[in-house]
Enzyme design. Structure first.
Site, PDB file in Angstrom:
ATOM      1  N   HIS A 198      43.075  81.728  60.740  1.00  0.00           N
ATOM      2  CA  HIS A 198      44.357  82.425  60.580  1.00  0.00           C
ATOM      3  C   HIS A 198      45.473  81.380  60.457  1.00  0.00           C
ATOM      4  O   HIS A 198      45.441  80.337  61.107  1.00  0.00           O
ATOM      5  CB  HIS A 198      44.637  83.354  61.770  1.00  0.00           C
ATOM      6  CG  HIS A 198      43.945  84.686  61.649  1.00  0.00           C
ATOM      7  ND1 HIS A 198      43.641  85.481  62.725  1.00  0.00           N
ATOM      8  CD2 HIS A 198      43.503  85.360  60.549  1.00  0.00           C
ATOM      9  CE1 HIS A 198      43.039  86.592  62.300  1.00  0.00           C
ATOM     10  NE2 HIS A 198      42.944  86.535  60.987  1.00  0.00           N
ATOM     11  N   HIS A 226      37.068  88.373  67.069  1.00  0.00           N
ATOM     12  CA  HIS A 226      38.447  88.384  66.565  1.00  0.00           C
ATOM     13  C   HIS A 226      38.561  88.906  65.121  1.00  0.00           C
ATOM     14  O   HIS A 226      39.532  88.641  64.432  1.00  0.00           O
ATOM     15  CB  HIS A 226      39.015  86.965  66.649  1.00  0.00           C
ATOM     16  CG  HIS A 226      40.472  86.865  66.318  1.00  0.00           C
ATOM     17  ND1 HIS A 226      41.433  87.688  66.884  1.00  0.00           N
ATOM     18  CD2 HIS A 226      41.151  86.056  65.464  1.00  0.00           C
ATOM     19  CE1 HIS A 226      42.624  87.373  66.388  1.00  0.00           C
ATOM     20  NE2 HIS A 226      42.482  86.397  65.531  1.00  0.00           N
ATOM     21  N   HIS A 276      49.617  81.754  73.541  1.00  0.00           N
ATOM     22  CA  HIS A 276      49.538  82.609  72.357  1.00  0.00           C
ATOM     23  C   HIS A 276      50.191  83.969  72.622  1.00  0.00           C
ATOM     24  O   HIS A 276      49.620  85.030  72.411  1.00  0.00           O
ATOM     25  CB  HIS A 276      48.067  82.780  71.930  1.00  0.00           C
ATOM     26  CG  HIS A 276      47.884  83.302  70.530  1.00  0.00           C
ATOM     27  ND1 HIS A 276      47.822  84.632  70.230  1.00  0.00           N
ATOM     28  CD2 HIS A 276      47.768  82.668  69.342  1.00  0.00           C
ATOM     29  CE1 HIS A 276      47.640  84.791  68.919  1.00  0.00           C
ATOM     30  NE2 HIS A 276      47.607  83.602  68.362  1.00  0.00           N
ATOM     31  N   ASP A 307      41.949  83.042  69.824  1.00  0.00           N
ATOM     32  CA  ASP A 307      42.142  84.474  69.605  1.00  0.00           C
ATOM     33  C   ASP A 307      40.837  85.253  69.754  1.00  0.00           C
ATOM     34  O   ASP A 307      39.842  84.966  69.097  1.00  0.00           O
ATOM     35  CB  ASP A 307      42.698  84.703  68.194  1.00  0.00           C
ATOM     36  CG  ASP A 307      44.107  84.174  68.069  1.00  0.00           C
ATOM     37  OD1 ASP A 307      44.547  83.442  68.967  1.00  0.00           O
ATOM     38  OD2 ASP A 307      44.769  84.489  67.054  1.00  0.00           O
ATOM     39  N   ASP A 346      48.458  81.009  61.526  1.00  0.00           N
ATOM     40  CA  ASP A 346      49.224  80.516  62.683  1.00  0.00           C
ATOM     41  C   ASP A 346      48.442  79.497  63.515  1.00  0.00           C
ATOM     42  O   ASP A 346      48.971  78.943  64.480  1.00  0.00           O
ATOM     43  CB  ASP A 346      49.723  81.681  63.559  1.00  0.00           C
ATOM     44  CG  ASP A 346      48.616  82.602  64.040  1.00  0.00           C
ATOM     45  OD1 ASP A 346      47.600  82.748  63.338  1.00  0.00           O
ATOM     46  OD2 ASP A 346      48.754  83.190  65.130  1.00  0.00           O
ATOM     47  N   HIS A 347      47.196  79.245  63.125  1.00  0.00           N
ATOM     48  CA  HIS A 347      46.387  78.229  63.799  1.00  0.00           C
ATOM     49  C   HIS A 347      46.016  77.084  62.858  1.00  0.00           C
ATOM     50  O   HIS A 347      45.411  76.107  63.278  1.00  0.00           O
ATOM     51  CB  HIS A 347      45.097  78.860  64.349  1.00  0.00           C
ATOM     52  CG  HIS A 347      45.343  79.906  65.387  1.00  0.00           C
ATOM     53  ND1 HIS A 347      45.015  79.751  66.709  1.00  0.00           N
ATOM     54  CD2 HIS A 347      45.933  81.133  65.299  1.00  0.00           C
ATOM     55  CE1 HIS A 347      45.372  80.825  67.392  1.00  0.00           C
ATOM     56  NE2 HIS A 347      45.929  81.686  66.555  1.00  0.00           N
TER      57      HIS A 347
HETATM   58 ZN   LIG Z   1      44.196  84.968  64.955  1.00  0.00          ZN
END
Ligand SMILES: [Zn+2]
Ligand SMILES: [Zn+2]
Lengths: 311, 311
Positions: free
Chosen positions: A65, A141, A270, A212, A67-68
């Site tokens: 993802h 996830h 997070h 996550d 944001d990572h």
């Molecule tokens: Zn994620």
């Protein structure tokens, strides 16, 4: 061993919290450094910390993802610009290689150091160096997402030199045998049990990084008996359904994992950008009701994990 | 028309200057908004400005170096997260499509709005809407790099209603003819020249955005007679050789382009992170010696370009 939180927010950057990244540093081992995740803007966050990109030896990506992940190509390029020439190992889900290679190729980024990309094929060991073993397990996830368990190797006991001398064993090559064998035969024929001449070995530290995920058995297994558990906590307990729908955890769920796994300390990170200060404190309080040794990460907070004096 | 500098540094982010991005806003036209370049961290910079991602209609990428590009996937995802449903057009060099599509695919980013990606095939027009035409020309930067010239369409004169009435022409569908024709025939047979009944039309504003480049003929052509020229100025004049070797411009070279092109105003941006405050002021002073209407952009500075009252 220290943990510098470079970004502690979820989804989108906010003024207060950038998207996710965590630096794990080893001042006791030559100052080597790892990153776990690399959200957009991580290299700029680093400017406000003592983290040095040239000391990075490994980057672990929990999942792809944005944001990572979207800060990774920038880190790679800047590490080169800053003069690094040493190997950097990148570990993460399948797709990491295509992402990195495409980004570097199209942006004309030429690295002056070698990289090795390891895409995780199955649960189990993924990385090892002189001092640590890292294993991984798939979480829950939606997209493939991995948790990591970092186990420091036990620190062997030290030679009790005075005791050896009292027994007539003078310094020399034979001292090496006391560290590597169970029994040593002296020139005069005596047999000595080496553990009688070594201080007690010290148990290595155990850390789990759970990115996550919904609460799951893998998270519990990776966290088992850890000295430190870093766990995502995107939502408060009252957003249980939201957490489930978006494949995330609440503060209470993270605390329950910490409790069941019998860890020593929990750090929540997070957080959803919807939460202002009051909600953030409430989120932490919810976790503490379940697991008192809960802490809340904020950007630039640093946690030290000291070595245990005994097993 | 306003210009919000979201990042004004080169190569790597610094505390003071993030990597490159420039927002061009049109409050006089429904608040539409464009970006020129999108370095890593641009979406977080936006949080400190009045720029709204949902109002973005086009993103122009000058070239694919990371300090101009790596913030793009994050912007695309966050614009969707914020609820945008309108078309976003992405314009840039060949490779832009592969970069965007690969990043979105691997990160599992699903956009809830359509995007159109236009890879620039040749110099000339690349974008047009009701109010503007945008043309591009290739610069000289080692990697393919494009400059942009944005030309506002001339604003037609307004109907002089009082004068029409004095001539016996009452409001009605015939007023439309005064805006679209050269001559109008009245019911009574009279022929009126429409320009006698319109205020003077106003010339549209002309802006040139010159990203990374050595001084070159294309930059000069795009900048010709512009009201505003935004030009990279990575180095001071004493780093002339460095600028040449790295395919960049000095402040003096940017000012010379401004002077030769006879622009009204110059804004220097894309400064090397090596320059602290004193060097930055010296860099500006060098440019002003050549071209007095020189300005230095800093992160979050906003410039307004007002409409000319007459041609
Ligand atoms: Zn994620
Ligand atoms: Zn460039």
């Amino acid at each position: 061993m220290d943990f510098t939180f470079l970004g502690t927010g979820a989804g989108m950057p906010a003024k207060e919290r950038n998207v996710t990244s965590l630096a794990m540093g080893f001042p006791e081992y030559d100052g080597d450094l790892w990153l776990f995740d690399c959200g957009e803007g991580t290299q700029r966050q680093i400017l406000y910390t003592s983290v040095r990109m040239t000391k990075l030896t490994a980057i672990f990506v929990t999942h792809l993802h944005g944001d990572h992940l979207f800060g990774l190509p920038g880190i790679l390029g800047s590490r080169s610009f800053q003069g690094a020439e040493t190997l950097l190992t990148l570990i993460g889900p399948v797709g990491l290689r295509e992402y990195v290679e495409t980004s570097l190729k199209l942006s004309g980024t030429h690295l002056h150091y070698p990289i090795e990309i390891r895409e995780i094929g199955q649960n189990g060991p993924v990385y090892e160096n002189d001092h640590f073993q890292v294993e991984t397990a798939e979480l829950d996830h939606g997209i493939q997402s991995f948790g990591y368990r970092i186990t420091e190797k036990d620190i062997p006991g030290e030679l009790l030199v005075d005791k050896l001398r009292m027994n007539g064993v003078e310094p020399g090559p034979i001292y090496g045998e006391f560290k590597s064998k169970e029994w040593v035969t002296l020139p005069d024929g005596r047999q000595l049990k080496t553990s009688d001449f070594l201080s007690q070995k010290r148990k290595g530290r155990r850390t789990a990084i759970i990115g996550d995920t919904r609460p799951c058995a893998s998270a519990l297994r990776l966290a088992d008996q850890a000295d430190l558990l870093v766990h995502e906590s995107t939502f408060r307990n009252n957003a249980l359904k939201l957490a489930h729908d978006y494949h995330h955890s609440t503060s209470v769920q993270a605390a329950e994992i910490a409790k069941k796994a019998n860890v020593k300390k929990l750090i929540l990170t997070h957080l959803s950008s919807r939460y202002q200060k009051a909600d953030q404190l409430a989120l932490l309080a919810e976790a503490k009701q379940i697991f008192p040794q809960s802490n809340l990460a904020s950007d630039f907070s640093v946690f030290h994990l000291v070595r245990q004096s005994k097993d």
